[in-house]
Design an enzyme around this catalytic site. Structure first.
Site, PDB file in Angstrom:
ATOM      1  N   HIS A  14      15.161  36.345  -6.670  1.00  0.00           N
ATOM      2  CA  HIS A  14      16.410  36.333  -5.914  1.00  0.00           C
ATOM      3  C   HIS A  14      17.590  36.532  -6.867  1.00  0.00           C
ATOM      4  O   HIS A  14      17.429  36.588  -8.096  1.00  0.00           O
ATOM      5  CB  HIS A  14      16.582  35.052  -5.083  1.00  0.00           C
ATOM      6  CG  HIS A  14      17.100  33.871  -5.818  1.00  0.00           C
ATOM      7  ND1 HIS A  14      17.847  32.891  -5.195  1.00  0.00           N
ATOM      8  CD2 HIS A  14      16.980  33.492  -7.117  1.00  0.00           C
ATOM      9  CE1 HIS A  14      18.160  31.960  -6.070  1.00  0.00           C
ATOM     10  NE2 HIS A  14      17.658  32.287  -7.240  1.00  0.00           N
ATOM     11  N   CYS A  33      23.331  33.578 -12.518  1.00  0.00           N
ATOM     12  CA  CYS A  33      22.521  33.624 -11.281  1.00  0.00           C
ATOM     13  C   CYS A  33      22.808  34.883 -10.469  1.00  0.00           C
ATOM     14  O   CYS A  33      22.110  35.158  -9.487  1.00  0.00           O
ATOM     15  CB  CYS A  33      22.782  32.391 -10.421  1.00  0.00           C
ATOM     16  SG  CYS A  33      22.305  30.884 -11.256  1.00  0.00           S
ATOM     17  N   HIS A  39      16.583  37.418 -10.862  1.00  0.00           N
ATOM     18  CA  HIS A  39      15.663  36.568 -11.632  1.00  0.00           C
ATOM     19  C   HIS A  39      14.700  35.963 -10.598  1.00  0.00           C
ATOM     20  O   HIS A  39      14.580  36.513  -9.514  1.00  0.00           O
ATOM     21  CB  HIS A  39      16.448  35.504 -12.415  1.00  0.00           C
ATOM     22  CG  HIS A  39      17.239  34.591 -11.555  1.00  0.00           C
ATOM     23  ND1 HIS A  39      18.453  34.952 -11.007  1.00  0.00           N
ATOM     24  CD2 HIS A  39      16.988  33.345 -11.104  1.00  0.00           C
ATOM     25  CE1 HIS A  39      18.915  33.952 -10.282  1.00  0.00           C
ATOM     26  NE2 HIS A  39      18.046  32.973 -10.317  1.00  0.00           N
ATOM     27  N   HIS A  41      11.848  32.419  -9.359  1.00  0.00           N
ATOM     28  CA  HIS A  41      11.416  31.027  -9.499  1.00  0.00           C
ATOM     29  C   HIS A  41      10.010  30.842  -8.937  1.00  0.00           C
ATOM     30  O   HIS A  41       9.579  31.579  -8.063  1.00  0.00           O
ATOM     31  CB  HIS A  41      12.357  30.087  -8.723  1.00  0.00           C
ATOM     32  CG  HIS A  41      13.781  30.115  -9.175  1.00  0.00           C
ATOM     33  ND1 HIS A  41      14.171  29.655 -10.407  1.00  0.00           N
ATOM     34  CD2 HIS A  41      14.916  30.546  -8.567  1.00  0.00           C
ATOM     35  CE1 HIS A  41      15.489  29.798 -10.530  1.00  0.00           C
ATOM     36  NE2 HIS A  41      15.972  30.348  -9.437  1.00  0.00           N
ATOM     37  N   ASP A  79       6.362  34.576  -0.381  1.00  0.00           N
ATOM     38  CA  ASP A  79       5.615  34.642  -1.635  1.00  0.00           C
ATOM     39  C   ASP A  79       5.558  36.074  -2.185  1.00  0.00           C
ATOM     40  O   ASP A  79       5.198  37.010  -1.470  1.00  0.00           O
ATOM     41  CB  ASP A  79       4.181  34.139  -1.407  1.00  0.00           C
ATOM     42  CG  ASP A  79       3.437  33.982  -2.718  1.00  0.00           C
ATOM     43  OD1 ASP A  79       4.057  33.613  -3.736  1.00  0.00           O
ATOM     44  OD2 ASP A  79       2.219  34.243  -2.725  1.00  0.00           O
ATOM     45  N   HIS A  80       5.911  36.195  -3.460  1.00  0.00           N
ATOM     46  CA  HIS A  80       5.919  37.490  -4.150  1.00  0.00           C
ATOM     47  C   HIS A  80       6.907  38.476  -3.507  1.00  0.00           C
ATOM     48  O   HIS A  80       6.729  39.687  -3.592  1.00  0.00           O
ATOM     49  CB  HIS A  80       4.505  38.073  -4.269  1.00  0.00           C
ATOM     50  CG  HIS A  80       3.712  37.398  -5.362  1.00  0.00           C
ATOM     51  ND1 HIS A  80       3.174  36.149  -5.203  1.00  0.00           N
ATOM     52  CD2 HIS A  80       3.409  37.775  -6.642  1.00  0.00           C
ATOM     53  CE1 HIS A  80       2.556  35.801  -6.329  1.00  0.00           C
ATOM     54  NE2 HIS A  80       2.688  36.763  -7.211  1.00  0.00           N
ATOM     55  N   GLU A 124      13.669  24.656  -6.574  1.00  0.00           N
ATOM     56  CA  GLU A 124      13.857  25.982  -7.165  1.00  0.00           C
ATOM     57  C   GLU A 124      13.283  25.963  -8.577  1.00  0.00           C
ATOM     58  O   GLU A 124      12.667  26.920  -9.049  1.00  0.00           O
ATOM     59  CB  GLU A 124      15.360  26.242  -7.219  1.00  0.00           C
ATOM     60  CG  GLU A 124      15.778  27.657  -7.307  1.00  0.00           C
ATOM     61  CD  GLU A 124      17.303  27.741  -7.166  1.00  0.00           C
ATOM     62  OE1 GLU A 124      17.760  28.471  -6.276  1.00  0.00           O
ATOM     63  OE2 GLU A 124      18.040  27.086  -7.944  1.00  0.00           O
TER      64      GLU A 124
END
Lengths: 139, 139, 139, 139, 139, 139
Positions: A14, A33, A39, A41, A79-80, A124
């Site tokens: 994100h 950010c 980037h 998490h 996810d992913h 996060e």
């Protein structure tokens, strides 16, 4: 009051970015950010349901069923994925941990039909989390 | 043999993608790890240095110094970055955890001048990690 | 209700000792926690703020700002210190985890000006913690 | 409101099984959790007591005393035991994490005589837990 | 030397019991670990493979493939089972963590066909583990 | 090669201070780790023993026996102590994590009489550790 909690994880990319602001304003507001490449998490999600024990099972809700709902309705969609571009329920939403946790609450609150959704907590990182919880004064 | 280990973390986005293959081949090879929008991780890095104790300090290497080297040479270049596009030392490299850990080894091995770099371990998630270590038979 | 939580750590020495009692009485009351040379802990501090989302940022309070307040007002004053002798806000206080967490609450409650401080949790070890929280019935 | 939390662990075997149902019905209801040979867990128990600070000690309740009560009344009766067959207070109870946590609440609520029992949380795995807590609206 | 590590978990019951000894001797030898009803654990398994990077993938072995092998050959045979009675490859074996880890090594060593199995580590609890590893002097 | 690992914890105060240097030199060399009042840590100790399985027990060494040796010879002498002033085996030693781990090795190496001591790892925090291990080339 009795509760049961299930924890699941997902990995996503994100970037904090407000499309109503220009690049410079975003950089000033969100710092690293908001880097354009994004980037990511390893998110950890904790879902808590309250209710009474079903005498036949000794459970509020079968955690295997609860896990299935969370995986199907939430984890499989995050996810992913890239949370800025790939997720229908996050369109037009700054993907901050607070905003994501409220969206997850809305989805799960419609789908959990045994017991009652009490709290959704989203980490996060191990050091940063947001929580959405029923307001006990209103219940 | 005496060792000291320092652990640091960073958050990054990446996508497994081999530019020598087409999109379909990448999708087949890497599955969800190759989704075009990318995903990300909270990476944890453990750096281990071996050596003898300096009598004046009781240390192999001052962990504050070691932390400074790792932050300056590695973490600051990876944190809140996209590992496919933003990192000079990963250009033309599939950003698998194995490839990243070997690149980090090469960088740190040049910069650590007290004791000797023994091992670099990189966790992509708490369940997946890669390790690069001196081959003891050759030492 | 929406919350955001930030976790930070510090290392400190302390000794449970009530100056109004003699050495024998302290030894009897606190056992090994009162040994004269003191002992210490890696404390972990979790600070939770509740509030509404700021539409511009998607956040209750920017966790980088929250982290800055906690580091400046609390962690920098406790980290690598002796809690019996070195900390102004703990003077004349038995440095039990309960007393420390209430002092931290008072300090942070004055300084956090976005959202509202909801809970401070302090772990002395992974197995022992104290929590100070708003009384919901009074709010 | 001020709280103190103590964490302890124990290892036990169990099997989800409702003696009012036949084997086939149990298998259907509980899946692999009902395999006849049983399975087991490293349980983690977190007990939270609320109250005011005792001026002499700086504590709500001495955690060494609290630990002693939990070990004597609960952990010693569950550790290295089979929860279906070996534990008097679980007789005629399906040993689900919800049922166990409510039984532990009842036992501790009678024995803790300083402060007031606020919450018992029992982790069956790091990903599954049940919580029993005072209903704040009734207090 | 380059390594990749995958971690998986399973829950099982067991009891330390040597069938060549009588009940009294077993009780004396194993203490509470030999209680007739058995107990159980959340086991965590870490499997480490060494090798060279495949240029096409950037991996020693695809961790999804590695995970599949471990799940199929090991975890599915141990999860929610009684290790004294339900597992073919542990028949006539005292299910100590040392014996289990060696059996898992033998199974995985036959099945992993990319890279080379280097180490199997099995945690019985977070505080107890056994490791089986290639003897580097013989390689 | 087969290993068994046992983990234990203790809490202690210390201060990095070289008595051969003056206060200013110590402050320069060790920074906040040398503050006169001292600080402290929750130390975690991992002891690894290698050896063959005893056919009667399925163990290299009974972990209950190993735990007893570590508690008696090491933990009881360090727990809730000041490492600069209270511990006989650390007299005239800068209590760095490297120096402490080597002293613990020497003590345990004399006392463990089943299997062979292979490694001692001491965590000062979750992010800092030292390891002392047999040199495999010399064995």
């Amino acid at each position: 009051m009795l509760f049961v909690t299930k924890r699941l994880s997902f990995c996503a990319a994100h970037r904090l970015f407000n499309p109503g602001l220009n690049d410079e304003e975003n950089a000033k507001l969100f710092g690293k950010c908001s880097f354009p490449g994004g980037h990511g998490h390893n998110y950890t999600l904790e879902v808590t349901v309250c209710g009474d024990v079903d005498k036949e099972t000794g459970m509020i809700i079968d955690v295997k069923v609860l896990k299935g709902i969370i995986e199907c309705e939430v984890v499989s969609k995050l996810d992913h994925k890239n949370l800025n571009t790939d997720v229908a329920f996050l369109k037009d939403t700054i993907p901050s941990v607070e905003n994501i946790v409220m969206k997850i609450w809305d989805i799960l609150n419609e789908k959990i039909d045994k017991g009652r959704l009490y709290e959704v907590k989203l980490f996060e990182t191990k050091d940063n989390a947001a929580i959405y919880r029923i307001d006990q004064k209103k219940t």
